[in-house]
Design a protein around this motif. Structure first.
Motif, PDB file in Angstrom:
ATOM      1  N   SER A 133       0.819  -1.215   0.000  1.00  0.00           N
ATOM      2  CA  SER A 133       0.000   0.000   0.000  1.00  0.00           C
ATOM      3  C   SER A 133       0.851   1.263   0.000  1.00  0.00           C
ATOM      4  O   SER A 133       0.387   2.340   0.386  1.00  0.00           O
ATOM      5  CB  SER A 133      -0.936   0.007   1.222  1.00  0.00           C
ATOM      6  N   ARG A 135       3.787   3.853  -2.180  1.00  0.00           N
ATOM      7  CA  ARG A 135       3.716   4.665  -3.404  1.00  0.00           C
ATOM      8  C   ARG A 135       3.588   3.800  -4.655  1.00  0.00           C
ATOM      9  O   ARG A 135       2.837   4.117  -5.573  1.00  0.00           O
ATOM     10  CB  ARG A 135       4.949   5.550  -3.492  1.00  0.00           C
ATOM     11  N   MET A 138       0.137   2.676  -5.793  1.00  0.00           N
ATOM     12  CA  MET A 138      -0.697   3.659  -6.478  1.00  0.00           C
ATOM     13  C   MET A 138      -0.388   3.745  -7.975  1.00  0.00           C
ATOM     14  O   MET A 138      -1.128   4.387  -8.723  1.00  0.00           O
ATOM     15  CB  MET A 138      -0.504   5.041  -5.849  1.00  0.00           C
ATOM     16  N   GLN A 165      -7.292   2.807   1.900  1.00  0.00           N
ATOM     17  CA  GLN A 165      -6.950   4.065   1.242  1.00  0.00           C
ATOM     18  C   GLN A 165      -6.531   3.824  -0.208  1.00  0.00           C
ATOM     19  O   GLN A 165      -6.893   4.596  -1.108  1.00  0.00           O
ATOM     20  CB  GLN A 165      -5.824   4.758   2.013  1.00  0.00           C
ATOM     21  N   THR A 166      -5.771   2.746  -0.427  1.00  0.00           N
ATOM     22  CA  THR A 166      -5.349   2.412  -1.789  1.00  0.00           C
ATOM     23  C   THR A 166      -6.543   2.013  -2.639  1.00  0.00           C
ATOM     24  O   THR A 166      -6.668   2.430  -3.800  1.00  0.00           O
ATOM     25  CB  THR A 166      -4.308   1.278  -1.756  1.00  0.00           C
ATOM     26  N   GLU A 168      -9.645   2.930  -2.219  1.00  0.00           N
ATOM     27  CA  GLU A 168     -10.432   4.140  -2.469  1.00  0.00           C
ATOM     28  C   GLU A 168      -9.802   4.983  -3.567  1.00  0.00           C
ATOM     29  O   GLU A 168     -10.512   5.575  -4.410  1.00  0.00           O
ATOM     30  CB  GLU A 168     -10.555   4.952  -1.180  1.00  0.00           C
ATOM     31  N   TYR A 169      -8.479   5.045  -3.582  1.00  0.00           N
ATOM     32  CA  TYR A 169      -7.780   5.763  -4.650  1.00  0.00           C
ATOM     33  C   TYR A 169      -8.149   5.187  -6.018  1.00  0.00           C
ATOM     34  O   TYR A 169      -8.433   5.944  -6.966  1.00  0.00           O
ATOM     35  CB  TYR A 169      -6.264   5.671  -4.420  1.00  0.00           C
ATOM     36  N   TYR A 170      -8.178   3.854  -6.133  1.00  0.00           N
ATOM     37  CA  TYR A 170      -8.512   3.245  -7.424  1.00  0.00           C
ATOM     38  C   TYR A 170     -10.003   3.362  -7.737  1.00  0.00           C
ATOM     39  O   TYR A 170     -10.381   3.505  -8.910  1.00  0.00           O
ATOM     40  CB  TYR A 170      -8.044   1.783  -7.455  1.00  0.00           C
ATOM     41  N   ALA A 172     -11.787   5.937  -7.006  1.00  0.00           N
ATOM     42  CA  ALA A 172     -11.898   7.305  -7.508  1.00  0.00           C
ATOM     43  C   ALA A 172     -11.401   7.422  -8.950  1.00  0.00           C
ATOM     44  O   ALA A 172     -11.841   8.309  -9.701  1.00  0.00           O
ATOM     45  CB  ALA A 172     -11.108   8.263  -6.610  1.00  0.00           C
ATOM     46  N   ALA A 173     -10.496   6.522  -9.349  1.00  0.00           N
ATOM     47  CA  ALA A 173      -9.965   6.514 -10.712  1.00  0.00           C
ATOM     48  C   ALA A 173     -10.830   5.701 -11.668  1.00  0.00           C
ATOM     49  O   ALA A 173     -10.492   5.561 -12.851  1.00  0.00           O
ATOM     50  CB  ALA A 173      -8.538   5.973 -10.713  1.00  0.00           C
TER      51      ALA A 173
END
Length: 314
Positions: A133, A135, A138, A165-166, A168-170, A172-173
């Motif tokens: 999880s 850098r 991401m 968090q990771t 959720e980042y994806y 959002a993408a």
């Protein structure tokens, strides 16, 4: 001399560009000595590592990356990788640009994984498990989605909060992404398993891996580190970014070799041989492929040149 920030790198070195630049550089080749690798003892925290990586193309470009890896930086809300990349004129030695090394490293590492997956994963691979999880986590999803129809991403990390968090980042993408709570579950589900950790103990066990899976290993950059067990290495068709690099540094292969469970000659090909058509890569739908990357200065130079030339045209 230009200063090229992390934001500039993101703008001028998109995933399609870095993968194409890596493809071209592996085909053409350059002078890329095995990197200098220095352990730095630190009071009260895990040892850090200083990496010094030169590469050049005769008379065109030369580059040097100095990067420090501080494993405990995550506890201080700091990136674990810090440093800079100096790109120079290969004909005169004049400095051309200084770049953020952490962003360059993340993009070229993920791009190299995607380039390998283009040859080694099944063409219909749509399910990606990301192990870790930090850098790199991401970046790996975006890079793999450039070469395969990735629709779903599962994330596993020792820290559930960071895994969420990771994921959720994806989400959002635009990906269908979620946390997986057991590695076995995630590995059995995935078409591609991409690991980016600093583990010193096996995480991915051979008994979990299904026929047709592609295993991508970009963490574990020391002889004492590993993300897989001997069984997985023994049962896989093994590939490397460079043979010299992995046989000098990659615990995922060096430990099975020391245990008598893998032969260095068992590395089927390195990435240059795949890109030049000297090895076919994946040969059947059911075989398990394993790609081990420790990073090569050739990759940094390819990304730095592509970014610099795009930046100059802005």
């Amino acid at each position: 001399m230009q200063f090229i920030s992390a934001a500039d790198l993101q703008q001028h070195l998109d995933w399609d560009s870095i993968i194409d630049a890596l493809q071209a550089m592996f085909v053409e080749g350059c002078e890329a000595p095995v990197r200098h690798h220095h352990n730095m003892q630190l009071p009260g925290q895990a040892d850090a590592t200083m990496l010094i990586m030169p590469a050049w193309t005769a008379g065109k470009y030369a580059g040097l990356k100095l990067v420090n890896v501080y494993p405990d930086n995550s506890q201080k809300n700091l990136p674990s990788i810090m440093g800079g990349y100096l790109l120079m004129d290969g004909a005169t030695g004049a400095p051309l640009a200084f770049m953020d090394a952490a962003e360059l490293t993340a993009r070229r590492t993920a791009g190299t994984s995607a380039l390998a997956a283009r040859y080694l994963s099944r063409e219909d691979s749509s399910k990606l498990l990301i192990v870790g999880s930090g850098r790199m986590a991401m970046s790996l999803g975006h890079a793999h989605a450039e070469v395969r129809p990735i629709k779903e991403i599962h994330v596993w990390s020792r820290t559930t909060e960071k895994a969420e968090q990771t994921a959720e980042y994806y989400r959002a993408a635009g990906f269908n992404a979620e946390v997986v709570h057991t590695l076995e579950e995630g590995v059995r589900w995935a078409d591609i398993v991409s690991c980016a950790t600093m583990s010193e103990q096996p995480l991915i066990l051979g008994e979990w891996v299904q026929p047709g899976t592609h295993i991508d290993l970009v963490g574990a950059y020391k002889p004492t580190m590993r993300e897989t067990d001997d069984a997985l290495v023994s049962m896989s068709k093994v590939f490397a970014d460079t043979r010299d690099g992995v046989l000098a540094e990659a615990g995922d292969l060096l430990i099975p070799i020391a245990n008598g469970n893998f032969n260095p000659e068992g590395i089927s090909a390195e990435l240059a041989e795949l890109t030049r058509g000297q090895h076919p890569g994946r040969c059947s739908e059911n075989e398990i492929t394993l790609f081990k990357s420790v990073g090569a200065s050739l990759e940094d130079l390819a990304g730095a040149i592509r970014c610099y030339e795009s930046y100059q045209q802005r």
